[in-house]
Scaffold this motif. Structure first.
Motif, short mmCIF file in Angstrom:
data_model
loop_
_atom_site.label_atom_id
_atom_site.label_comp_id
_atom_site.label_asym_id
_atom_site.label_seq_id
_atom_site.Cartn_x
_atom_site.Cartn_y
_atom_site.Cartn_z
N VAL A 589 -18.35 68.38 -58.33
CA VAL A 589 -19.04 68.03 -57.09
C VAL A 589 -19.83 66.73 -57.30
O VAL A 589 -20.33 66.46 -58.39
N GLY A 590 -19.88 65.93 -56.25
CA GLY A 590 -20.64 64.69 -56.32
C GLY A 590 -19.90 63.57 -57.01
O GLY A 590 -20.51 62.54 -57.32
N SER A 591 -18.60 63.71 -57.27
CA SER A 591 -17.85 62.65 -57.95
C SER A 591 -17.59 61.46 -57.04
O SER A 591 -17.32 60.36 -57.53
N TYR A 592 -17.65 61.69 -55.73
CA TYR A 592 -17.36 60.61 -54.78
C TYR A 592 -18.61 60.37 -53.93
O TYR A 592 -19.51 61.22 -53.85
N PRO A 593 -18.70 59.21 -53.29
CA PRO A 593 -19.92 58.86 -52.56
C PRO A 593 -20.25 59.88 -51.47
O PRO A 593 -19.35 60.47 -50.85
N ALA A 594 -21.56 60.08 -51.23
CA ALA A 594 -21.99 60.95 -50.14
C ALA A 594 -21.73 60.25 -48.81
O ALA A 594 -21.62 59.03 -48.73
N ASN A 595 -21.63 61.05 -47.75
CA ASN A 595 -21.44 60.44 -46.43
C ASN A 595 -22.79 59.93 -45.91
O ASN A 595 -23.80 59.97 -46.60
N PHE A 596 -22.81 59.42 -44.70
CA PHE A 596 -24.01 58.78 -44.14
C PHE A 596 -25.18 59.75 -44.02
O PHE A 596 -26.32 59.34 -43.85
N ASN A 597 -24.92 61.06 -44.08
CA ASN A 597 -26.00 62.05 -44.02
C ASN A 597 -26.38 62.59 -45.40
O ASN A 597 -27.15 63.55 -45.49
N GLY A 598 -25.84 61.97 -46.46
CA GLY A 598 -26.19 62.40 -47.81
C GLY A 598 -25.46 63.64 -48.28
O GLY A 598 -25.89 64.28 -49.25
N LEU A 599 -24.36 64.00 -47.65
CA LEU A 599 -23.58 65.18 -48.02
C LEU A 599 -22.34 64.75 -48.79
O LEU A 599 -21.68 63.77 -48.43
N TYR A 600 -21.99 65.52 -49.83
CA TYR A 600 -20.86 65.19 -50.68
C TYR A 600 -19.66 66.09 -50.36
O TYR A 600 -19.81 67.28 -50.05
#
Length: 674
Positions: A589-600
């Motif tokens: 989890v968290g290997s890719y950038p979070a979206n605009f709301n900070g969710l991965y």
């Protein structure tokens, strides 16, 4: 028998008898002679000879030897010792007797003896009109016993001193050898003086241990070394030593005693105020500090948000005092405003309605109330200047609960959630998506703010609930999969119980969910509408992002998420030909950038169970807080995963369904704020 025979026999016997007696006497005499000769020989055999070496040489022939113990023969300085030990005393006229103790076991046969001369007999006479002291080599003599004194031969120093006489000091030679000598000393009267002046005048003068007055002294004093001690109440004692010579008047001058500092203890209400003495910081209230006596001082006490206090203090030497002060709060002008007309109370007393200006102090309580709205409170603190302005936004209890909820909520370990407000917006895709005939128009209306998990639940998170959930020992920081919808909501109920929250899901005896407690603030799965709001509505800009999680372009941003990219083409399945994400299987989890709301991982990695039952045509009208149908066979699965190989599956509204465990399906958690 004839007559001749009778006459012969007696004569012959007498002769023979006499001859026999003579022989016996000779034998006895011989034996005695031999014995007498053997005695000195025996003594010589058991004796030991010693020589005495006597100093000084001039008395060697005058020495008399006296036996104290033992058996020996002596001749001059020769000694023949017969007993094992002996004690011998040597005497000579004019010398001290010397006793030596020696024996046959002595290592050396030469015995050294040094005779010491007898002390001299000395008589002293002192002619003095005043009292005197006489000493020999520093040893004081009794003035009444100055005759027939024994002094060792040699040089000695005699001193004669007294308070009213000139001192005498001379060296004498004592002859010794018991000879008697006389020495006479005539003293002269001395005229010496001493004077001193002391401040304060009340000081007591103590000269050589004797009190001589207060403030000043001028008078006669003996010659020699003296000590004067000066003391006065409230002052430090002063001790001076001085020496007065013959016929000298010694003036010590003016001695000013140093006053003991005064001790001042400052107490304040409230405490911990800063104390300044003559503008210099000396400590905080509650502490003692020293102050110079007999002069006026400016004492200042300061504390933030209280009025400064200034007083004059003057203290006596050595005085200890305590002073207490009550500090007055600094008056602060405070303007109280609200976005709605509301009642204002100050320390529980009604003051009026907003807008309103009050005079307040640090620690005062300002309450702002309005029916139907959450009451607001502020306590006037140290921060800020004067005047101050307090502005309140009147919120309903629900709005207030949201405002005071943390932006992020840590559940346990790395399991963290993000806050979302109530939302209302429409999703109307304008871009045609391959494989989707006609995009749906979705109206999202969420009246209850909620938290949603920043990450998908990992193997490590789930193992805290079920330690047998990872038999294949998959990496603990990867999303948990092969978890049914029912197992996912049981995990949510378990989390609720860890925090003593009422569970959301209620199960029947067969282990199936029979109802949902919508009033509970426990943990649950996000609704499909919450999930779509999290992926499509940018909280920062307030805009809807569609139809894809990254916007309206059909090109996938490089490494945007874990999909079936070109890295899996060798496995023989479908893949997205223009996408590379460098992961073949599930990524942590968290290997890719979070979206605009900070969710991965809202897009990619694993698809996710949501709360809703699945139906083909979902209600997309204005139903607020929609949670799906009451019951169906399957549950909705949202989002793409690491096997998604078509653009249709990357669409933000994409949904599938299921009821069983899957290698590509996991979940994230959610909860209402109120």
């Amino acid at each position: 028998m004839n007559n001749s025979d009778k006459l012969k026999t007696p004569n012959q016997d007498d002769v023979e008898y006499k001859i026999s007696q003579n022989k016996k006497k000779k034998i006895v005499y011989l034996i005695l002679l031999v014995g007498l000769l053997a005695i000195p020989v025996a003594f010589l055999l058991i004796s030991r000879a010693f020589d005495l070496s006597i100093l000084p040489e001039e008395v060697r022939n005058q020495v008399k030897l006296t036996r104290e113990e033992g058996i020996f023969l002596s001749s001059g300085t020769k000694i023949l010792l017969f007993s094992d030990t002996a004690v011998l005393q040597l005497k000579a006229e004019g010398y001290q007797a010397e006793t030596i103790d020696f024996g046959k076991d002595r290592a050396r046969s030469l015995i050294d003896v040094v005779l010491e001369p007898l002390p001299g007999i000395v008589d002293f006479t002192v002619n003095s009109a005043s009292e005197f002291r006489i000493s020999v080599d520093g040893n004081r003599l009794d003035p009444d016993k100055l005759t027939a004194l024994e002094l060792n031969q040699g040089t000695h120093t005699v001193t004669v001193t007294g308070e009213r006489i000139n001192p005498i000091s001379e060296q004498i030679e004592v002859t010794g050898y018991g000879e008697r000598q006389s020495f006479t000393y005539d003293t002269l009267a001395a005229q010496s003086g001493f004077s001193v002046t002391v401040r304060p005048e009340s000081a007591l003068l103590i000269l050589d241990g004797m009190e001589i007055g207060h403030g000043a002294y001028s008078g006669a004093i003996s010659t020699g070394k003296h000590e004067i001690r000066i003391k006065a109440e409230g002052y430090r004692d002063s001790t001076r030593t001085f020496r007065v010579e013959v016929d000298e008047v010694y003036d010590l001058g003016v001695v000013e005693l140093v006053p003991n500092p005064a001790t001042l203890l400052i107490r304040t209400t409230p405490g911990d105020a800063a104390v300044f003495l003559n503008s210099s910081f000396v400590g905080n209230s509650g502490s003692k500090f020293e102050i110079a006596p007999d002069r006026s001082h400016q004492l200042s006490i300061r504390k933030s948000n209280f009025e400064d206090l200034n007083v004059q203090v003057r203290m006596k030497p050595g005085e200890a005092a305590e002073k207490s002060f009550v500090l007055e709060k600094t008056a602060i002008s405070a303007a109280v405003r609200a976005d709605k007309v509301a009642n204002v109370q100050l320390n529980g007393k009604m003051q009026g309605t907003t807008p309103l200006t009050l005079t307040v102090h640090v620690g005062d309580r300002i309450d702002v109330t309005k029916d139907g709205f959450q009451s607001r409170l502020v306590v006037v603190d140290k921060v800020g200047g004067t005047p101050r302005t307090y502005t309140f936004k009147m919120l309903t209890p629900s709005e207030f609960a949201y405002e005071n909820a943390a932006t992020e909520r840590v559940v346990r370990g790395n399991l963290t959630m993000r806050k979302f407000p109530p939302l209302a917006f429409d999703m109307t895709p304008t871009v045609k998506v391959e494989g989707l005939a006609s995009p749906e128009k979705i109206s999202v209306k969420l009246t209850r703010p909620f938290y949603i998990g920043i990450h998908e639940v990992t193997h490590a998170d789930f193992a805290a609930y079920d330690s047998t959930s990872n038999p294949e020992n998959k990496p603990p920081d990867t999303p948990v999969t092969r978890v049914s919808w029912t197992e996912a909501v049981k995990f949510c109920n378990w989390l609720s119980k860890q925090e003593n929250l009422e569970p959301v899901y209620e199960f029947d005896s067969s282990g199936l969910v029979q109802s949902v407690n919508k009033a509970s603030l426990g943990y649950r799965l996000p609704t499909e509408m919450e999930w779509e709001a999290s992926i499509s509505f940018d909280l920062g800009s307030g805009e809807v992002v569609e139809p894809f999680p990254w916007g309206n372009k059909s090109d996938i941003p490089r490494a945007y998420g874990n999909f079936a990219g070109r890295e899996v083409q060798s496995e023989g399945g479908g893949y997205l030909g223009n996408h590379v994400d460098n992961s073949v299987g599930i990524a942590k989890v968290g290997s890719y950038p979070a979206n605009f709301n900070g969710l991965y991982d809202m897009a990619g990695n694993v698809s996710e169970w949501v709360h809703d039952y699945y139906q083909l045509n979902r209600m997309v009208g204005n139903t607020a807080d929609y949670m799906g149908p009451e019951s169906e066979l399957d549950h909705v699965v949202k989002g793409s995963n690491y096997k998604s190989a078509s653009m249709t599956m990357l669409y933000s509204q994409y949904r599938s369904f299921g009821n069983h465990k899957s290698d590509t399906t996991g979940f994230r958690i959610a909860k209402w704020i109120y």
